[in-house]
Scaffold this motif. Structure first.
Motif, short mmCIF file in Angstrom:
data_model
loop_
_atom_site.label_atom_id
_atom_site.label_comp_id
_atom_site.label_asym_id
_atom_site.label_seq_id
_atom_site.Cartn_x
_atom_site.Cartn_y
_atom_site.Cartn_z
N VAL A 64 27.80 16.75 39.47
CA VAL A 64 27.38 17.08 37.78
C VAL A 64 26.10 15.72 37.17
N ASP A 65 25.12 15.56 36.63
CA ASP A 65 23.88 14.14 36.49
C ASP A 65 23.74 14.32 35.52
N ASN A 66 24.76 14.19 34.55
CA ASN A 66 24.27 13.91 33.03
C ASN A 66 23.73 14.81 31.99
N ILE A 67 24.33 15.38 32.01
CA ILE A 67 23.97 16.87 31.59
C ILE A 67 24.62 17.24 30.06
N ASP A 68 23.47 18.00 29.32
CA ASP A 68 24.49 18.05 28.04
C ASP A 68 24.01 19.52 27.50
N LEU A 69 24.79 20.28 26.27
CA LEU A 69 24.93 21.33 26.59
C LEU A 69 25.30 22.59 25.71
#
Length: 354
Positions: A20-25
């Motif tokens: 998982v690569d630097n996600i915002d949710l």
């Protein structure tokens, strides 16, 4: 919007692999939220981090405002339903559903009463004494749901829970799950690789690939206005018609045709028009006038697939083959292989993607 789950700058590595690569949710309270993507895209890893089965390598993960990134599963207000259901084969339905409560030292009578309520909620009243091997796949799935719901989680996590069911039962359970979620008002986070399932059930969808979050939006937004080629091609069927941006209102297709297609990309940028098969129209070649305000390209019918409620035409253009899907065209008015046709669409029917 009250946030049930907030994921900020989260990265998860397994050795040298970035899952998982630097996600915002942000997932809202009471929302049915789907995480969609191919195998290995990072959606299940994200779900496992929300569940506490994996911890973020970097970033923040909050549930209803509380940081939980390093808390174990039993310290989080969540429960998870897995694809294989993970039921205890030697236990009855009632014992399976009440198991979590007993582990929390809830007294036997209270645990049994709450378990029965949860069983009724998933429409399995009368099945309390049966064991998993005496149930159908759909009934086992309901037991797994009841067991997860009996603990009254604030967020319910579902990892491809319908994947083991046949098509008809899966479609029935989609409606039941959505209805149950609506009645409970609990946030559901639903992981799937099935595009139709996500479109059918969700309030919003997050599309992932190779650990990256590519687009978040309503089913209509994801389908009608995909953010890029991957989303356009992964969600449903589409034709990707290659071209180059001429100016902010025009694209030049591979064959040199200039078509109306608003774009905010710089002139000279290689792009594609994403045109859904059902948004294109077939007419005899040359029948569409420029005054129609429609784009038109000529081709030849290369093949026809009969689907009962629709026909899918393979149309060979000079430089590629595209699909056109039509419903309700009278049998005597259907083009046949070898017929020359025009494929047309309006500007709003297609999206420009890179």
């Amino acid at each position: 919007m009250t946030a049930a789950v907030e994921i900020s700058d989260v990265t998860k590595r397994f050795g040298d692999v970035v899952a998982v690569d630097n996600i915002d949710l942000t997932i809202a309270d009471g929302e049915f939220f789907a995480m969609l993507g191919p195998s290995g895209c990072g959606k299940t890893t994200t779900l496992r981090m929300i569940a506490g089965l994996d911890f973020p390598t970097e970033g923040s993960l909050k549930i209803f405002g509380d940081e939980v990134g390093t808390l174990p599963p039993n310290k989080r207000p969540v429960n998870t339903v897995f694809q294989n259901y993970a039921l205890f084969p030697h236990m009855s339905v009632l014992d399976n559903v009440s198991f979590g409560l007993r582990m929390q030292k809830v007294d036997k009578a209270t645990a049994a009463a709450r378990a029965k309520e949860s069983i009724e909620l998933v429409q399995l009243g009368g099945y309390e004494k049966r064991r998993p091997n005496q149930l159908s796949g759909g009934q086992q799935q309901r037991v797994a749901l009841a067991r997860a719901l009996v603990n009254e989680p604030k967020v319910l996590l579902l990892d491809e829970p319908l994947g083991a069911l046949d098509l008809k039962l899966r479609q029935e359970m989609q409606g039941e799950l959505k209805s149950l979620q609506r009645d409970l008002g609990v946030s559901f986070v639903f992981v799937t690789h099935d595009q139709e399932e996500a479109l059918t059930m969700s309030d919003r969808i997050a599309v992932m690939n190779e650990g990256k979050l590519l687009q978040v939006g309503s089913p209509e937004e994801i389908y009608e206005r995909p953010a890029n080629r991957f989303v356009a091609d992964f969600i449903g069927q589409t034709n990707l018609i290659e071209g180059t941006v001429a100016d902010e209102t025009t694209i030049v297709l591979t064959n040199g045709a200039r078509v109306a297609a608003p774009s905010d990309h710089a002139a000279g940028t290689a792009v594609a028009l994403s045109l859904r098969p059902e948004r294109a129209t077939l007419t005899p070649a040359g029948a569409v006038e420029a005054a129609d305000g429609r784009t038109s390209v000529d081709g030849v019918i290369a093949g026809v697939t009969y689907l009962g409620n629709a026909l899918v035409y393979d149309v060979a253009l000079d430089w590629m083959t595209i699909e056109v899907r039509e419903e309700n065209r009278p049998a005597g008015d259907r083009p046949s292989p070898g017929d020359r046709v025009a494929v047309s669409w309006t500007t709003s029917d297609a999206s420009v993607v890179v």
